[in-house]
Write an enzyme that holds these catalytic residues in place. Structure first.
Site, PDB file in Angstrom:
ATOM      1  N   HIS A 110       0.801  -1.235   0.000  1.00 36.76           N
ATOM      2  CA  HIS A 110       0.000   0.000   0.000  1.00 36.76           C
ATOM      3  C   HIS A 110       0.825   1.272   0.000  1.00 36.76           C
ATOM      4  CE1 HIS A 110      -3.897  -2.002   0.956  1.00 36.76           C
ATOM      5  NE2 HIS A 110      -3.102  -2.879   1.544  1.00 36.76           N
ATOM      6  N   LYS A 115      -8.303  13.786   4.680  1.00 38.53           N
ATOM      7  CA  LYS A 115      -7.413  12.626   4.699  1.00 38.53           C
ATOM      8  C   LYS A 115      -6.394  12.847   5.808  1.00 38.53           C
ATOM      9  CE  LYS A 115      -6.554  13.719   0.319  1.00 38.53           C
ATOM     10  NZ  LYS A 115      -6.885  12.486  -0.373  1.00 38.53           N
ATOM     11  N   LYS A 167       0.691  14.495   0.983  1.00 38.12           N
ATOM     12  CA  LYS A 167      -0.699  14.762   0.599  1.00 38.12           C
ATOM     13  C   LYS A 167      -0.938  16.251   0.352  1.00 38.12           C
ATOM     14  CE  LYS A 167      -2.425  10.702   3.120  1.00 38.12           C
ATOM     15  NZ  LYS A 167      -3.086   9.840   2.123  1.00 38.12           N
ATOM     16  N   LYS A 212     -14.873   7.959  -3.152  1.00 38.93           N
ATOM     17  CA  LYS A 212     -16.085   8.278  -2.384  1.00 38.93           C
ATOM     18  C   LYS A 212     -16.649   9.617  -2.849  1.00 38.93           C
ATOM     19  CE  LYS A 212     -13.931   5.808   1.370  1.00 38.93           C
ATOM     20  NZ  LYS A 212     -12.942   5.928   2.463  1.00 38.93           N
TER      21      LYS A 212
END
Ligand code: 26W
Length: 808
Positions: free
Chosen positions: A355, A543, A549, A655
């Site tokens: 991941h 997140k 990010k 989502k």
């Protein structure tokens, strides 16, 4: 008996009486919640037993998903929906004068995970059961889940999440299935019947007790199991003989140290720290889970050699990778198999999902610490390593110079990703781009050796939770427009394309979005006393907080916009509400600084009349699954702005698109596949490509300072970090400033700034043409079916596990 509102109401009243001695008028929301869960439990346990019986009788292969994290959130709505009681329950509660939302909120959000990896595990369990697949979760029953985030003066403060305080309604303790786990001690080699045997002595014994949580399929009678293990002391581990109390004090020390094992979830996400207790947790999970699976296997009269035909063990990243040597240990030491046979069984049973490619997240353990805690497991890893390196030397002469980089143990360090790759029959990445990066770069030599093992499984999300439950108004609109088929076959959402240009459908979509935004705005008002403009663009960045990010890029753009407003009070811009939700790892200094920067900017901008009607910043406290379920239906823009190559997949992106938000994103992770599906016109792409990032990393030609020097907008924003722009305390953001200019901006924030600003301008202009915007929004929903975890899980089932649906 089929459930009707009348039956439901009668049973509900009965439960309130028999459990609390109360009638409906007297019952609190919490008691109502508990009564409903008890009713559900009766129903679920019947189905549960039948499912397990069917799996046994029909001789099915089963899969076990081993994960240190399961980020379940609440289960009440899922369970009601899946047994077909949700609407009845809502109506019944309303009749009795309850607000169903408030009753459901009585369930504590189960936060046994950090972020993407843990939530993915929860979505996978939902899909396994809903597709009638025999697949179960194996995890740890942490006493404390991920910390609760409290904001104090704009800083994050961590509080313990004691989620078990009111009893967890869904779990069942199975004391009779406890197993013993052994730590420490010494290993002795002895000769027994001409065979070399290994005897483990003087170890510490720990009791592992499973708590089972039912995982309910969508209206199909299937109930699978999530088995969560809890560590307890064994009082019979001690002989209480000493007259001076020493034994008793030893026992207390032992008990405390044992219970620590399942005490709390480590709050680190994508950042690895070699903590002894975490290693203990990992072995505890793996050994408990495996022992119990093997016991069941043997009880059904199957041979050890049949393990690969009946069992697949999927490991969620390397965290459970000790499953490889632990399975070897059980086969060698307990079952008496020879090495080759044991190895062949192990490497036909274990499969590994990667991941992350971030270096700082890759797990390694110091050899000495490992050897002391797990002496026999260490011996087995040594042997695996030796055989692997010998094989490389003989069969891959071209790789001889790389053996030291591929070894499982090198220079006193154990590399868990190497162990996982060598010990499993399947190695998969979680999005196309990510899998290619694994093959071509990060795991390149392993791909040369085991090309057939590598495969891609692009992530997905359960559309039942993230659309049907979280956004009922949109779900209803979709069902009345294209029928209900999409609920079982999410790819049918593609039929919406026919309506993308239909102005009455556009209007209906727009109304649903507006009502969701109103609901969210009133929640924000209640929670924070802040009024937000429902007509503004809801721009959502939710997140974990992490350098890669790039929440920093977002806030820099906002500061730039603010600057424009101050320069020109008549600036033409569509009003925006910037919404952030993020937890930082407690020890991640930089991430905590970014949170403080966001909250400081919010404080300043939200209170400045110049920006009043244009910019609002909301930092949501304690972002978690339940909060995500509120925000996502209300979002217009989905911020997916990681440095290209760094985000393995992302699942929030899926989502949000499924709920009609438009992606503003880099060409990273699954954004690439979202763009492929919807086409370049239906999202906003910007920034360096992953290849460009790799090239800069190779040639070292990126100079953050040059970008700063040549861009007035960035100079203004950055200089404000180290002057007294936000408060009187001028040291606060120095570290951010230095990370960009002295440490050369590892995540290319400055480099991508210009392109991000341009993309943001396009967002602003596009939103002004509501019809265009709505067409894009509908197109996104239409293509989101591909990102249902039902698709992902079908691929795992067919291409990795070889398991099939079961009729109950
Ligand atoms: C040992 C510390 C640690 C803890 C967690 C290292 C790494 C992790 C995880 C692998 C981090 C994680 O959650 N990765 C995310 O996995 C998601 C599901 O596949 C992806 O969608 C995200 O892109 C990825 O960051």
């Amino acid at each position: 008996m089929t459930m009707t509102k009348e039956v439901f109401q009668k049973e509900f009243c009965d439960k309130l009486t028999t459990t609390f001695g109360k009638n409906v008028e007297e019952a609190t929301d919490k008691e109502a919640f508990q009564a409903i869960s008890l009713m559900l439990k009766d129903e679920l346990h019947r189905k549960w037993q039948r499912t397990q019986q069917a799996y046994q009788d029909q001789d099915h292969k089963q899969v076990y998903y081993f994960s240190m994290e399961f980020l379940l959130g609440r289960l009440i709505e899922t369970n009601l929906l899946n047994v077909g009681w949700l609407n009845i329950c809502r109506e019944a509660l309303t009749d009795f004068g309850f607000h169903s939302e408030e009753v459901f909120c009585e369930e504590h959000d189960a936060g046994l995970g950090n972020g993407g990896l843990g939530r993915l595990a929860a979505c996978f369990l939902d899909s396994l059961a809903s597709l009638k697949l025999p697949g179960h979760g194996v995890g740890i029953r942490y006493k404390y889940g991920l910390f609760q985030q409290k904001m104090v003066n704009g800083y994050q403060v961590e509080l313990p999440d004691y989620w078990l305080k009111d009893d967890y309604m869904w779990e069942t303790k199975r004391e009779e299935e406890a197993v013993e786990i052994r730590f420490g001690g010494t290993v002795h080699t002895i000769q027994r019947d001409q065979k070399l045997c290994f005897e483990h002595r003087d170890y510490e014994r720990v009791l592992a007790i499973p708590y089972d949580v039912p995982i309910v399929g969508y209206q199909n009678d299937v109930v699978n199991t999530l088995q969560l293990w809890s560590a307890e002391s064994m009082s019979n581990h001690f002989h209480f003989q000493s007259p001076n109390g020493h034994d008793y004090y030893h026992y207390l020390d032992y008990k405390r140290s044992v219970e620590q094992i399942s005490e709390f979830l480590y709050p680190d996400d994508s950042y690895y720290e070699g903590k002894l207790l975490r290693l203990k947790q990992q072995y505890f999970l793996v050994s408990a889970g495996l022992q119990s699976i093997l016991q069941k296997h043997k009880k059904s009269n199957l041979s050890i050699q049949q393990i690969p035909d009946y069992i697949s063990l999927q490991i969620n990243d390397t965290h459970p990778s000790l499953i490889v040597p632990e399975l070897m240990r059980l086969l060698l030491d307990e079952e008496g198999l020879g090495w080759d046979e044991a190895w062949s069984i192990t490497t036909s049973t274990v499969a590994y999902t990667n991941h992350t490619t971030l270096n700082e997240a890759l797990e390694t353990w110091p050899q000495e610490m490992f050897q002391t805690l797990l002496p026999r497991i260490y011996m087995i890893i040594e042997e695996i390593n030796e055989r692997f390196c010998r094989m490389l030397w003989h069969d891959f002469p071209e790789l001889r110079d790389s053996i030291h980089q591929m070894a499982i143990i090198s220079y006193g360090t154990i590399h868990m990703a190497h162990l996982s790759m060598v010990g499993s029959y399947s190695i998969n990445g979680v999005a196309k781009l990510h899998t290619n990066i694994l093959k071509k770069r990060v795991m390149k030599p392993f791909y040369t050796v085991f090309p057939e093992r590598f495969n891609n499984k692009t992530n997905g999300i359960t559309h039942r939770r993230w659309l049907l439950n979280a956004n009922p108004e949109l779900a209803n609109l979709l069902s009345t427009t294209i029928g209900k088929g999409w609920i079982k076959e999410p790819k049918e959402l593609i039929q919406l394309l026919k309506f993308a240009h239909d102005s009455s459908f556009q209007e209906a979509i727009s109304n649903v979005k507006l009502r969701n935004k109103q609901a969210f705005a009133s929640f924000i008002y209640k929670q924070y006393g802040i009024v937000i403009d429902e007509q503004s663009i809801f721009d959502v960045h939710i997140k974990r907080l992490h350098g890669y990010k790039r929440q920093l890029l977002n806030i820099f753009h906002i500061l730039h916009l603010y600057h424009l407003c101050r320069e020109n009070p008549h600036l033409q811009m569509t009003p925006r509400t910037f919404i952030f939700g993020a937890k930082a790892a407690p020890g991640y200094h930089f991430a905590k600084n970014v949170i403080k920067l966001i909250t400081s900017a919010a404080e300043k901008i939200n209170n400045d009349p110049v920006a009043k009607d244009k910019i609002k910043i909301i930092f949501l406290e304690n972002y978690n699954v339940s909060l995500a379920e509120r925000i996502i239906p209300a979002a217009d823009v989905s911020e997916q702005i990681s440095t290209a190559s760094k985000e393995a997949s992302g699942t929030g992106n899926m989502k949000l698109m499924m709920n009609g938000a438009l992606t503003l994103g880099t060409r990273d992770g699954a954004n690439v596949e979202i763009a492929e599906m919807v086409g370049p016109d239906n999202l906003f792409t910007f920034g360096l490509t992953s290849e460009e990032v790799f090239e800069y990393q190779r040639n070292g030609q990126y100079r953050a300072r040059d970008v700063y020097n040549s861009d007035q907008r960035l100079r203004t924003v950055l200089d404000q970090l180290v002057t007294q722009f936000f408060s009187n305390d001028d040291v606060e953001f120095k570290d951010i400033y230095y990370s960009l200019l002295m440490k050369n901006d590892e995540f290319f924030v400055l480099k991508d700034f210009d392109s991000y600003v341009e993309a943001q301008q396009l967002v602003d202009q596009t939103y002004r043409h509501q019809q265009t915007w709505l067409k894009k929004s509908i197109t996104n929903i239409a293509h989101s079916g591909k990102f249902s975890s039902d698709r992902t899980i079908s691929q795992y089932a067919n291409e990795i596990w070889g398991i099939h649906p079961v009729e109950i």
